[in-house]
Write an enzyme that holds these catalytic residues in place. Structure first.
Site, PDB file in Angstrom:
ATOM      1  CG  ASP A 240      -1.814   1.132   1.398  1.00  0.00           C
ATOM      2  OD1 ASP A 240      -2.787   1.172   0.627  1.00  0.00           O
ATOM      3  OD2 ASP A 240      -1.589   1.995   2.272  1.00  0.00           O
ATOM      4  CD  GLU A 304      -2.181   2.703  -3.462  1.00  0.00           C
ATOM      5  OE1 GLU A 304      -3.275   3.199  -3.701  1.00  0.00           O
ATOM      6  OE2 GLU A 304      -1.642   2.782  -2.344  1.00  0.00           O
TER       7      GLU A 304
HETATM    8  C1  GLC Z   1      -3.968   3.414  -0.242  1.00  0.00           C
HETATM    9  C2  GLC Z   1      -5.250   2.638  -0.217  1.00  0.00           C
HETATM   10  C3  GLC Z   1      -6.348   3.557   0.248  1.00  0.00           C
HETATM   11  C4  GLC Z   1      -6.007   4.048   1.631  1.00  0.00           C
HETATM   12  C5  GLC Z   1      -4.630   4.679   1.652  1.00  0.00           C
HETATM   13  C6  GLC Z   1      -4.136   4.895   3.048  1.00  0.00           C
HETATM   14  O1  GLC Z   1      -3.979   4.427  -1.182  1.00  0.00           O
HETATM   15  O2  GLC Z   1      -5.513   2.069  -1.465  1.00  0.00           O
HETATM   16  O3  GLC Z   1      -7.593   2.924   0.235  1.00  0.00           O
HETATM   17  O4  GLC Z   1      -6.958   4.984   2.058  1.00  0.00           O
HETATM   18  O5  GLC Z   1      -3.668   3.889   1.017  1.00  0.00           O
HETATM   19  O6  GLC Z   1      -3.740   3.707   3.627  1.00  0.00           O
END
Ligand code: GLC
Ligand code: MG
Length: 567
Positions: A240, A304
């Site tokens: 993440d 991500e």
């Molecule tokens: C990432 C996740 C999102 C979350 C953020 C904070 O972007 O995909 O859903 O709010 O991280 O953890």
């Protein structure tokens, strides 16, 4: 309802020997075994993002849970989805619905127990479905033991988070934040701790303090978390918010972005994040995680990561000797297409080229249309394009990534500010919440036309079910002679053919209205994929492009309206 004459088709035809030197190969040598597919599971399968709160509620409390996902394991088999990524199910105060973790080794009771998780893993593995764990390394919950002790200046934990003295105090004696950094969810990224008399950094919510990766103890702790879940048997990680992992040591103010069009300095988009985004030290930490994975068999890691510069993203692949991840998610279909009118054959081609032309040698591409943070594909680009776009991401060379519900073309729900749950929306207030609230795309899975779309027996679900569930649901689409889900299943099967697993790609036509590409692999059938991106019926001469095509071919898959299969 207005019905569009719209089509996309996939033709197959006997091998044509195409020798273009520009051909991109997705395998070094030919696969001699006719049954051979990719060696790595993550190259072969479709990866589906499952939002556990909204998939299936097994205990009738209105919130989806782990047992619910286990009960639906056959659904994935039927769809042809071989990898599921579950958004976090760990212990959490749920301020950001599980992305604020208070214990990296415990399941939140809302979702079930550790035993439920282990049973889910067993069940999925018995059906050859891989389970990808959502690893959230950038921050914890403010309720995590580490943070509680850090606030207290406990010697072991005091540097676990990013703490800074105030820049000074204003005339009323209030502490001034160390710099102008803002949270992704708006306003200052610094929160004052009255107890510790310092500010801590939070790139997301105030309740999500950022961990300090310049502290080797933190790196060690998180390495242990990775090992814990690998030992449990998870098949890999979706990591993440990796762009936010490390910050520049200067802690200098960030400049305003040129031409952002945003005039409100409390908003994230106002700045050019040169000191807080994708710092070089981040790569070192991520490489360390991959190294741990390499000591286990058959594990996978995707990231991500957002950056406008494709070159920055590509660094997160690493190279053949030092892989950083198996692939960073490719979000360019999301970021470079802001609405229906952007979806043209030429634009789609340029996005495909952008990735393939910049990807390091020997690496594997991936294609993402949406996720739990983005409006539904049908709502962004039009309900009539869903089959075509699913076809695109599932048949391009590489791993296709889907968000649950896209296989039936679910659309965003309209959710009032009063019903809004997502802090990203709530923070923006009643006038602006729709710009960032992620609730519309997180509504419960639409299984059938019974109460709550068959998702839950509760009198109220955590977020309302989209009203269109009576007609738009899995059961209805499985019973219909043609439907999005049927197209999706056919695509899932087709992508396992050697041509799609290993073959080359060449573009036959790319115009405003049409994208046509050819996938071929010596000794296997060649396929022509034709996508009409316009809302009108279109005539195109696919033989007029760069690729030599035969005079006739057979339709193997088509969108849920249009050409007949077998023609
Ligand atoms: C990432 C996740 C999102 C979350 C953020 C904070 O972007 O995909 O859903 O709010 O991280 O953890
Ligand atoms: Mg439940």
């Amino acid at each position: 309802m207005k019905s569009y004459v719209f089509f996309f088709v996939i033709f197959s035809y006997a091998i044509i020997n195409s020798q273009a030197s520009s051909l991109r190969l997705f395998r070094e040598r030919r696969a001699d075994d006719p049954n051979e597919t990719q060696k790595e599971f993550w190259k072969r399968g479709i990866l589906m993002d499952i939002y556990p709160r909204s998939f299936y509620d097994s205990d009738g409390d209105g919130i989806g849970d782990i047992k619910g996902i286990t009960e639906k394991s056959d659904y994935f088999v039927d769809l042809g989805v071989e990898m599921i990524w579950l958004n976090p199910v760990l212990k959490s105060p749920m301020k950001d619905f599980g992305y604020d973790i208070s214990d990296f080794r415990a399941i939140d009771p809302i979702f079930g127990t550790m035993e439920d998780y282990e049973n889910m893993l067993k069940e999925m593995h018995s059906k050859n479905i891989k389970v990808i764990f959502d690893f959230v390394p950038n921050h914890t919950s403010d309720q995590h033991e580490w943070f509680i002790k850090s606030v207290q200046n406990d010697p072991k934990y005091k540097d676990y988070y990013v703490w800074k003295d105030p820049k000074g105090y204003n005339s009323t004696g209030a502490p001034i934040p160390p710099n102008n950094w803002v949270s992704i969810f708006r306003f200052s990224a610094w929160e004052w701790s009255e107890e510790r008399k310092q500010f801590y950094l939070h790139k997301f919510l105030i309740e999500q303090p950022d961990l300090n990766y310049r502290n080797p103890e933190v790196v060690k702790e998180m390495n242990d978390v990775i090992r814990f879940w690998l030992d449990k048997g998870v098949d890999g990680f979706r990591v993440d918010a990796i762009q936010n992992l490390v910050e520049d040591v200067s802690f200098a103010d960030e400049p305003a972005a040129a031409n952002s069009g945003i005039t409100d300095p409390t908003l994230e988009g106002y700045y050019n994040h040169i000191y807080t985004l994708n710092q070089p030290e981040t790569i070192v930490v991520v490489r360390g995680w991959h190294e741990i994975l390499e000591s286990y068999k058959d594990r996978f890691m995707t990231l991500e990561i957002y950056d406008e510069d494709v070159k920055v993203i590509m660094k997160f692949y690493g190279n053949e000797t030092n892989p950083v991840s198996d692939f960073p998610f490719n979000f360019f279909f999301i970021n470079k297409l802001s609405g229906r009118s952007d979806v043209t054959g030429t634009r789609l081609k340029s996005i495909v080229d952008l990735w393939l032309d910049n990807m390091p040698k020997g690496k594997w591409p991936n294609w993402v249309l949406g996720n739990h943070d983005r409006n539904r594909v049908s709502s962004r680009f039009g309900t009539d394009l869903i089959d075509a776009l699913n076809m695109l991401v599932l048949l391009l060379p590489g791993t296709g990534v889907s968000y649950y519900g896209e296989e039936i073309g679910m659309v965003d729900a309209v959710i009032s500010f009063e019903d809004t749950q997502d802090p990203a929306g709530i923070n923006l207030g009643p006038d602006h919440y729709t710009e960032t609230s992620r609730d519309p795309e997180r509504t419960p899975m639409q299984w059938d036309d019974t109460e709550n779309a068959g998702f839950s027996t509760a009198s109220k679900t955590w977020i309302p079910v989209n009203e269109n569930y009576r007609t738009l649901n899995v059961k209805a689409q499985n019973e219909a002679s043609q439907s999005h889900i049927k197209v999706y299943k056919d695509l899932a099967k087709l992508r396992l053919k050697k041509t799609f697993q290993f073959g080359t790609i060449e573009f036959a036509v790319a115009t405003d209205e049409v994208l046509a590409f050819v996938r071929s692999y010596e000794g296997s059938p060649t396929y022509l994929v034709v996508i009409n991106t316009s809302a009108e019926d279109t005539t195109v001469d696919v033989q007029n492009g760069d690729v030599k095509l035969p005079d006739s071919a057979t339709v193997v898959i088509r969108s849920s309206t249009g050409y007949q299969r077998g023609n």
